[in-house]
Enzyme design. Structure first.
Site, short mmCIF file in Angstrom:
data_model
loop_
_atom_site.label_atom_id
_atom_site.label_comp_id
_atom_site.label_asym_id
_atom_site.label_seq_id
_atom_site.Cartn_x
_atom_site.Cartn_y
_atom_site.Cartn_z
N ARG A 59 4.27 7.23 -7.06
CA ARG A 59 4.67 6.21 -6.10
C ARG A 59 5.87 6.65 -5.26
O ARG A 59 6.13 6.10 -4.19
CB ARG A 59 4.98 4.89 -6.80
CG ARG A 59 6.27 4.87 -7.60
CD ARG A 59 6.68 3.44 -7.95
NE ARG A 59 7.91 3.46 -8.73
CZ ARG A 59 7.97 3.43 -10.05
NH1 ARG A 59 6.85 3.38 -10.75
NH2 ARG A 59 9.12 3.45 -10.68
N TYR A 105 -2.51 -13.39 12.48
CA TYR A 105 -3.21 -13.33 11.20
C TYR A 105 -2.55 -14.27 10.18
O TYR A 105 -1.33 -14.24 9.98
CB TYR A 105 -3.21 -11.90 10.68
CG TYR A 105 -3.80 -11.76 9.30
CD1 TYR A 105 -5.06 -12.26 9.00
CD2 TYR A 105 -3.10 -11.12 8.28
CE1 TYR A 105 -5.60 -12.15 7.74
CE2 TYR A 105 -3.63 -10.99 7.01
CZ TYR A 105 -4.88 -11.51 6.74
OH TYR A 105 -5.41 -11.40 5.49
N ASP A 136 0.66 -5.07 15.18
CA ASP A 136 -0.54 -5.00 14.34
C ASP A 136 -1.68 -4.51 15.22
O ASP A 136 -2.13 -5.20 16.13
CB ASP A 136 -0.85 -6.38 13.76
CG ASP A 136 -2.00 -6.35 12.76
OD1 ASP A 136 -2.89 -5.49 12.89
OD2 ASP A 136 -2.02 -7.20 11.86
N LYS A 146 -10.11 -3.01 7.22
CA LYS A 146 -11.01 -3.46 8.28
C LYS A 146 -11.68 -2.28 8.99
O LYS A 146 -12.46 -1.56 8.39
CB LYS A 146 -10.22 -4.33 9.26
CG LYS A 146 -9.29 -5.36 8.61
CD LYS A 146 -10.02 -6.55 8.07
CE LYS A 146 -9.13 -7.73 7.71
NZ LYS A 146 -7.93 -7.48 6.93
#
Length: 327
Positions: A17, A69, A142, A167
């Site tokens: 990570r 969104y 975005d 998406k």
């Protein structure tokens, strides 16, 4: 021909990570080259948005479109209720208000077009206003709907681009993943630090699947755009449809029926087009967004239509038959 799927949790003396894995790196390199910056992958689109929000100091003002969104607005609303930020909501198309807000904001959050109503925003004008402000706010865009093929926000002065790779980039409705891209290496380091602190790290398989989806994005985007333009034209001519919104390219079409009852009835009659949330897959999907939590502001009869790769005439036959029930 394909990068390996590297599931290692530890690489040398660090957890993965901290610095990522070769699978993440392959995806980040490709997206970074497309957008013109350094990319960072996250476990989801909201994970990416959270990392951007982490850049705002306590008490800083964040400006968001009133149509945007729902997941992003929910995150920002929660931060406002907790006293973490101040929040202003502006109409997407009111460019003058956005320019005026730049002077007091620490983050301007843009979507172009907006989700779900497909309202355009003048990204270049807002970024110019931000650059001229005494305390220059960050500008994040975005770019999920437009994709790197439809818009290049960094080239217009934006500081950060955000994608829900779930998406269009992934394109097959089989992964959750988010991305940020910035040309500022200091910001890139801060976003990677936020990912490590928050633990919003992508899975090895998800990163690999997103890179696989990215390989076909140009042909999927082109085909979906052609079909969407055709269907938007036919929808605009149908007597049951009161308004159509289509930005001219991309897979997304928004159209309105008279009311919620008509829209719900139509969705229930579709056979080929999936009545489901999310978007950007190879299969077409549709939903009435005002029925979703957090989207009560959306026109009651508005349907967000994600155009897939099915035959255009088959899609129109499905739409026309269902629309016939609401005329």
């Amino acid at each position: 021909m394909n990068p390996p799927i590297v599931p290692a949790s530890t690489l040398g003396l660090d957890y993965s990570r901290e610095e990522g894995t070769p699978t993440w790196a392959a995806l980040e390199t490709a997206i970074g080259e497309l957008e013109g910056g350094t990319a960072t992958a996250f476990a989801s689109g909201i994970g990416a948005v959270s990392a951007v929000l982490d850049l705002v100091p306590v008490g800083g003002v964040v400006v968001v479109p009133s149509d945007s969104y729902a997941g992003t607005r929910a995150l920002f609303d929660h931060a406002e209720r907790a006293g973490r930020i101040g929040l202003r909501r502006l109409a997407p198309g009111d460019t003058a208000a956005w320019q005026a807000a730049a002077g007091a904001a620490r983050l301007l959050w843009l979507e172009s077009p907006t989700n779900p109503s497909l309202e355009p925003m003048d990204v270049a004008a807002v970024t110019r206003a931000a650059a001229a402000a005494p305390e220059r706010p960050l500008v994040a865009v975005d770019n999920t709907f437009a994709t790197p093929l439809g818009a290049q926000p960094l080239a217009h002065g934006a500081d950060i681009v955000v994608h829900s790779a779930t998406k269009m980039i992934g394109g097959h409705s089989d992964l959750l993943l988010g991305l940020t891209v910035t040309a500022d290496e200091r910001l890139a380091g801060s976003l990677r630090d936020a990912r490590a602190r928050g633990g919003a790290t992508p899975g090895a398989l998800e990163a690999w699947l997103a890179l696989r989806g990215l390989r076909t994005l140009p042909v999927r985007y082109a085909e979906a755009s052609r079909t969407a333009a055709l269907l938007a034209e036919r929808l605009a001519a149908h007597p049951a449809v009161t308004r159509v919104r289509y930005p001219g390219a991309g897979a997304m079409v928004a159209f309105e029926l008279a009311d919620a009852a008509a829209a719900d009835r139509m969705c229930g009659l579709l056979r080929l087009i999936r009545h489901a949330t999310s978007l950007g897959g190879v299969e077409s999907s549709i939903e009435r967004r005002a029925a979703r939590p957090g989207d009560a502001h959306v026109a009651a009869g508005l349907l967000r239509f994600s155009v897939g790769l099915e035959d255009p005439d088959d899609l129109w036959a499905d739409l026309e038959r269902a629309l016939g029930s609401v005329v």
